[in-house]
Design a protein around this motif. Structure first.
Motif, PDB file in Angstrom:
ATOM      1  N   UNK A 193      49.003  38.697  16.558  1.00 19.37           N
ATOM      2  CA  UNK A 193      50.267  40.148  17.198  1.00 19.37           C
ATOM      3  C   UNK A 193      51.279  39.079  17.175  1.00 19.37           C
ATOM      4  N   UNK A 194      51.735  38.158  18.279  1.00 18.08           N
ATOM      5  CA  UNK A 194      53.154  37.990  19.024  1.00 18.08           C
ATOM      6  C   UNK A 194      53.571  37.155  17.586  1.00 18.08           C
ATOM      7  N   UNK A 195      53.010  36.065  16.611  1.00 19.97           N
ATOM      8  CA  UNK A 195      53.630  36.003  15.395  1.00 19.97           C
ATOM      9  C   UNK A 195      53.920  36.539  14.758  1.00 19.97           C
ATOM     10  N   UNK A 196      53.195  38.113  14.512  1.00 18.71           N
ATOM     11  CA  UNK A 196      53.771  39.077  13.258  1.00 18.71           C
ATOM     12  C   UNK A 196      54.579  39.527  13.889  1.00 18.71           C
ATOM     13  N   UNK A 197      55.144  39.575  15.262  1.00 20.88           N
ATOM     14  CA  UNK A 197      56.201  40.366  15.770  1.00 20.88           C
ATOM     15  C   UNK A 197      57.288  39.370  16.087  1.00 20.88           C
ATOM     16  N   UNK A 198      57.292  38.045  15.816  1.00 16.53           N
ATOM     17  CA  UNK A 198      58.828  37.077  15.172  1.00 16.53           C
ATOM     18  C   UNK A 198      58.550  37.487  14.269  1.00 16.53           C
ATOM     19  N   UNK A 199      57.759  37.358  13.106  1.00 15.49           N
ATOM     20  CA  UNK A 199      58.380  38.033  11.737  1.00 15.49           C
ATOM     21  C   UNK A 199      59.046  38.847  10.985  1.00 15.49           C
ATOM     22  N   UNK A 200      58.682  39.746  12.090  1.00 13.08           N
ATOM     23  CA  UNK A 200      59.241  40.936  12.101  1.00 13.08           C
ATOM     24  C   UNK A 200      60.840  40.885  12.085  1.00 13.08           C
ATOM     25  N   UNK A 201      61.100  39.812  13.356  1.00  9.41           N
ATOM     26  CA  UNK A 201      62.306  40.185  13.366  1.00  9.41           C
ATOM     27  C   UNK A 201      63.502  39.525  12.105  1.00  9.41           C
ATOM     28  N   UNK A 202      62.829  38.309  11.530  1.00  6.72           N
ATOM     29  CA  UNK A 202      63.095  38.563  10.029  1.00  6.72           C
ATOM     30  C   UNK A 202      63.375  39.622   9.138  1.00  6.72           C
ATOM     31  N   UNK A 208      51.604  30.099  17.393  1.00  3.17           N
ATOM     32  CA  UNK A 208      51.726  29.040  16.462  1.00  3.17           C
ATOM     33  C   UNK A 208      51.973  29.124  15.427  1.00  3.17           C
ATOM     34  N   UNK A 209      52.767  28.839  14.569  1.00  2.69           N
ATOM     35  CA  UNK A 209      53.711  29.416  12.952  1.00  2.69           C
ATOM     36  C   UNK A 209      52.584  29.684  12.272  1.00  2.69           C
ATOM     37  N   UNK A 210      51.469  29.807  12.197  1.00  2.00           N
ATOM     38  CA  UNK A 210      50.064  29.298  11.252  1.00  2.00           C
ATOM     39  C   UNK A 210      49.586  30.609  12.012  1.00  2.00           C
ATOM     40  N   UNK A 229      57.384  28.088   6.238  1.00  2.00           N
ATOM     41  CA  UNK A 229      57.740  28.748   5.385  1.00  2.00           C
ATOM     42  C   UNK A 229      58.433  30.618   5.979  1.00  2.00           C
ATOM     43  N   UNK A 230      58.663  30.541   7.433  1.00  2.00           N
ATOM     44  CA  UNK A 230      59.263  31.411   7.588  1.00  2.00           C
ATOM     45  C   UNK A 230      59.875  32.587   6.842  1.00  2.00           C
ATOM     46  N   UNK A 231      60.868  32.605   5.939  1.00  2.00           N
ATOM     47  CA  UNK A 231      60.550  33.541   5.274  1.00  2.00           C
ATOM     48  C   UNK A 231      59.856  34.511   4.064  1.00  2.00           C
ATOM     49  N   UNK A 232      59.433  33.491   3.526  1.00  2.00           N
ATOM     50  CA  UNK A 232      58.015  33.433   2.534  1.00  2.00           C
ATOM     51  C   UNK A 232      56.908  34.261   3.716  1.00  2.00           C
ATOM     52  N   UNK A 233      56.649  33.698   4.927  1.00  2.00           N
ATOM     53  CA  UNK A 233      55.541  34.367   5.592  1.00  2.00           C
ATOM     54  C   UNK A 233      55.530  35.818   5.762  1.00  2.00           C
ATOM     55  N   UNK A 234      57.553  35.339   6.346  1.00  2.00           N
ATOM     56  CA  UNK A 234      57.782  37.012   6.503  1.00  2.00           C
ATOM     57  C   UNK A 234      57.464  38.794   5.304  1.00  2.00           C
ATOM     58  N   UNK A 235      58.203  38.171   3.735  1.00  2.00           N
ATOM     59  CA  UNK A 235      57.597  39.039   2.728  1.00  2.00           C
ATOM     60  C   UNK A 235      56.241  38.883   2.709  1.00  2.00           C
ATOM     61  N   UNK A 236      55.781  38.234   2.828  1.00  2.00           N
ATOM     62  CA  UNK A 236      54.382  38.347   2.577  1.00  2.00           C
ATOM     63  C   UNK A 236      53.588  39.549   3.554  1.00  2.00           C
TER      64      UNK A 236
END
Length: 266
Positions: free
Chosen positions: A160-169, A136-138, A250-257
């Motif tokens: 871990x799974x969500x963080x690795x999705x954001x790593x792709x961004x 889930x996104x949160x 806020x995917x882009x912001x979450x990836x940067x955060x």
């Protein structure tokens, strides 16, 4: 000849991929903990290979391996992130990091960001991250990434799974030509179980794996297709079936955060 780097390449699906690409005449670099298992793998599939011994739950070890790869190879065509060691309980490494977070995300972050240059030098670069998509996104606790305030296996796995999705961004922003795939098998895989878990989970994994699991050689066929014909951008798959990317407001912001928070801890 392509250069294929596989973490967790001495067991299960990682070893199956290593055998396939050695037989195909590619240069295969395996990162793992057991030289004996690597030697056994070569007995089945000799070829141009290299073994790098490392415990990727340690940040210093991940950094060392990434630095070694950068100095050894101008180009990395494919990076497969498949190292695994399951823990049901919170465990601190000698460096003071939560072990599951360190292995399943910090090491992957260091490999993906640290190898951006060699990956960018490849004609069709691809990262296959065996982080099952669909969290889930949160799912990320940005104020407590290492879950000192309350650890559970389910929360840890989702984060871990969500963080690795954001790593792709982060990865595809740096290299738009990169194919970044979060991938999980379509069903159970008949493979060894590495981890510190209770007897119930261990017995269930062993029994269900034997009864319902597919052999690693079959499970990795979709991964071979991804590596051999990568499509630039971020995607996610279960087996050979594409899955929608998890999206949040806020995917882009979450990836940067996430990147900022991780850099402060490394």
């Amino acid at each position: 000849m392509r250069t294929i780097v596989i973490t967790g390449g001495t067991d299960g699906m990682g070893a199956a991929l290593a055998r396939h690409y050695l037989a195909a005449g590619e240069r295969v670099v395996v990162v793992g903990r057991s030289r004996a298992k690597f030697d056994a793998l070569l007995a089945d599939a000799p070829g141009e290979s290299r073994f790098i011994a490392a415990d990727l739950s340690l940040v210093a070890e991940s950094r060392r391996v990434v630095d070694l790869l950068k100095t050894s190879y101008e180009r990395v065509d494919a990076l497969v992130l498949a190292a695994s060691f399951i823990r049901q309980r919170r465990h601190l490494t000698a460096e003071g990091h939560e072990a599951s977070w360190s292995l399943f995300f910090l090491s992957k972050y260091l490999f993906v960001t640290g190898l951006a240059g060699p990956l960018g030098a490849a004609g069709k670069p691809v990262v296959v991250n065996t982080a099952v998509p669909g969290a889930r996104p949160d799912a990320i606790a940005f104020d407590d990434l290492e879950m000192a305030g309350g650890f559970s296996f389910r929360r840890s796995n989702a984060q871990q799974r969500r963080a690795n999705e954001l790593l792709g961004i982060l990865a595809t922003d740096r290299c738009p030509r990169l194919a970044y795939v979060t991938w999980g098998p379509s069903r159970l895989v008949r493979t060894g179980f590495a981890g510190e878990v209770g007897p119930g989970m261990r017995v269930s994994a062993a029994v269900l794996g034997r009864l319902l699991g597919q052999p690693p050689e079959k499970a990795v066929q979709p991964v071979i297709g991804i590596i051999d014909d990568p499509a630039p951008g971020r995607t996610s798959c279960r087996g050979a079936t594409a899955r929608p990317l998890t999206t949040g407001p806020h995917d882009e912001e979450d990836a940067a955060r996430l990147a900022s928070a991780v850099e402060r801890t490394l």
